[in-house]
Design a protein around this motif. Structure first.
Motif, PDB file in Angstrom:
ATOM      1  N   UNK A  18      32.608  46.682  44.415  1.00 12.08           N
ATOM      2  CA  UNK A  18      31.222  47.022  45.317  1.00 12.08           C
ATOM      3  C   UNK A  18      30.525  47.999  44.640  1.00 12.08           C
ATOM      4  N   UNK A  19      29.027  47.993  45.099  1.00 16.30           N
ATOM      5  CA  UNK A  19      28.304  48.945  44.735  1.00 16.30           C
ATOM      6  C   UNK A  19      28.919  50.469  44.847  1.00 16.30           C
ATOM      7  N   UNK A  20      28.989  51.087  43.653  1.00 18.08           N
ATOM      8  CA  UNK A  20      29.209  52.695  43.958  1.00 18.08           C
ATOM      9  C   UNK A  20      30.799  53.047  44.160  1.00 18.08           C
ATOM     10  N   UNK A  21      31.729  51.677  43.828  1.00 19.41           N
ATOM     11  CA  UNK A  21      33.118  51.950  43.998  1.00 19.41           C
ATOM     12  C   UNK A  21      33.970  52.556  42.783  1.00 19.41           C
ATOM     13  N   UNK A  22      33.340  52.489  41.789  1.00 22.74           N
ATOM     14  CA  UNK A  22      33.922  53.253  40.463  1.00 22.74           C
ATOM     15  C   UNK A  22      32.705  53.834  39.508  1.00 22.74           C
ATOM     16  N   UNK A  23      32.393  54.935  39.748  1.00 22.14           N
ATOM     17  CA  UNK A  23      31.367  55.425  39.030  1.00 22.14           C
ATOM     18  C   UNK A  23      32.020  56.095  37.627  1.00 22.14           C
ATOM     19  N   UNK A  68      29.485  51.115  48.820  1.00 23.81           N
ATOM     20  CA  UNK A  68      29.741  49.828  49.924  1.00 23.81           C
ATOM     21  C   UNK A  68      31.208  50.080  50.121  1.00 23.81           C
ATOM     22  N   UNK A  69      31.586  49.871  51.185  1.00 24.99           N
ATOM     23  CA  UNK A  69      32.847  49.409  51.711  1.00 24.99           C
ATOM     24  C   UNK A  69      32.714  48.582  52.883  1.00 24.99           C
ATOM     25  N   UNK A  70      33.578  47.249  52.320  1.00 28.49           N
ATOM     26  CA  UNK A  70      33.577  46.190  53.078  1.00 28.49           C
ATOM     27  C   UNK A  70      34.559  46.355  54.609  1.00 28.49           C
ATOM     28  N   UNK A  71      33.912  45.834  55.561  1.00 35.83           N
ATOM     29  CA  UNK A  71      34.801  45.813  56.939  1.00 35.83           C
ATOM     30  C   UNK A  71      35.609  44.585  56.748  1.00 35.83           C
ATOM     31  N   UNK A 100      38.472  46.532  50.302  1.00 37.26           N
ATOM     32  CA  UNK A 100      37.460  47.333  50.851  1.00 37.26           C
ATOM     33  C   UNK A 100      36.306  47.559  49.842  1.00 37.26           C
ATOM     34  N   UNK A 101      36.757  47.783  48.612  1.00 42.70           N
ATOM     35  CA  UNK A 101      35.871  48.144  47.385  1.00 42.70           C
ATOM     36  C   UNK A 101      36.077  47.174  46.204  1.00 42.70           C
ATOM     37  N   UNK A 102      36.897  46.433  46.322  1.00 41.36           N
ATOM     38  CA  UNK A 102      36.976  45.517  44.845  1.00 41.36           C
ATOM     39  C   UNK A 102      37.568  44.127  45.339  1.00 41.36           C
ATOM     40  N   UNK A 103      37.378  43.101  44.525  1.00 38.13           N
ATOM     41  CA  UNK A 103      37.954  41.888  44.487  1.00 38.13           C
ATOM     42  C   UNK A 103      38.615  41.552  43.224  1.00 38.13           C
ATOM     43  N   UNK A 104      39.875  40.656  43.444  1.00 40.70           N
ATOM     44  CA  UNK A 104      40.496  39.878  42.656  1.00 40.70           C
ATOM     45  C   UNK A 104      40.416  38.599  42.794  1.00 40.70           C
ATOM     46  N   UNK A 105      40.602  37.787  41.671  1.00 37.53           N
ATOM     47  CA  UNK A 105      40.880  36.367  41.771  1.00 37.53           C
ATOM     48  C   UNK A 105      41.416  36.096  40.445  1.00 37.53           C
ATOM     49  N   UNK A 106      42.244  34.903  40.686  1.00 39.32           N
ATOM     50  CA  UNK A 106      42.643  34.258  39.642  1.00 39.32           C
ATOM     51  C   UNK A 106      42.602  32.666  39.785  1.00 39.32           C
ATOM     52  N   UNK A 107      41.814  32.335  38.607  1.00 38.56           N
ATOM     53  CA  UNK A 107      41.159  30.961  38.571  1.00 38.56           C
ATOM     54  C   UNK A 107      41.406  30.180  37.371  1.00 38.56           C
ATOM     55  N   UNK A 108      41.206  28.949  37.225  1.00 40.19           N
ATOM     56  CA  UNK A 108      41.157  28.220  36.245  1.00 40.19           C
ATOM     57  C   UNK A 108      39.669  27.973  35.598  1.00 40.19           C
TER      58      UNK A 108
END
Length: 191
Positions: A18-23, A68-71, A100-108
């Protein structure tokens, strides 16, 4: 899932924040675009305390809004929207975890090009825009919310079945930190 190293190459672990999560200058370690500045360490082996403090403060001063921290409701909505959008584009999704601040996905992603990252990130950009649309539809963010996502992300090609299984388990483990999770085997899970 039985796969050889050739079959594994169609599977990718995609990570974005998310925005500003790892600067730049982050005390957890960081990477600058194009590795313009080298930082010894990462989130597991952090750089020396205070080594990049001034850079981190400068990076924070450039932000136009709070990080940004997602609820939890936002995480669930984003997880569902990403799964829906990827399926729309014909992508097989094994797992998604939205924290809250990042996403992971594993996809083909069936890529015939060694330059797979720009292609995948372009598609992920479309999926992120769809997630924002869904958040707005559910009144979980509005036009004044501003930017939700960080500019870039990371794409890692699976090397073999072991790499695939380890990555899959790593993504599913995010449920422990309150992530909304989707799994091909189980569908959406509660966080």
């Amino acid at each position: 899932m039985d796969m050889n190293s050739e079959a594994a190459k169609d599977w990718y672990h995609v990570i974005f924040g998310t925005y500003g999560s790892w600067l730049p200058g982050d005390p957890r370690g960081f990477r600058t675009r194009g590795h313009k500045l080298h930082c010894e360490g990462d989130y597991k082996n952090r750089p020396a305390a205070g080594q990049f403090e001034s850079l981190h403060e400068y990076s924070q001063s450039l932000m136009v809004r709070e990080a940004v921290r997602l609820t939890l409701p936002q995480r669930k909505c984003v997880c569902s929207a990403l799964a829906e959008s990827l399926k729309h584009y014909g992508i097989t999704v094994n797992e998604i975890a939205v924290a809250k601040q990042h996403m992971h996905l594993l996809a083909q992603f069936e890529m015939n090009d060694k330059q797979y990252k720009p292609q995948i990130m372009t598609l992920i950009g479309k999926c992120k825009r769809w997630a924002i649309t869904k958040l707005k539809e559910q009144h979980l963010c509005d036009e004044s919310s501003g930017k939700l996502w960080a500019k870039s992300g990371k794409v890692i090609c699976m090397k073999n079945e072991r790499h695939f299984k380890n990555t899959s388990q790593y993504i599913m483990n995010h449920i422990r930190e309150g992530a909304a999770v989707y799994s091909l085997m189980a569908g959406e899970s509660e966080s």
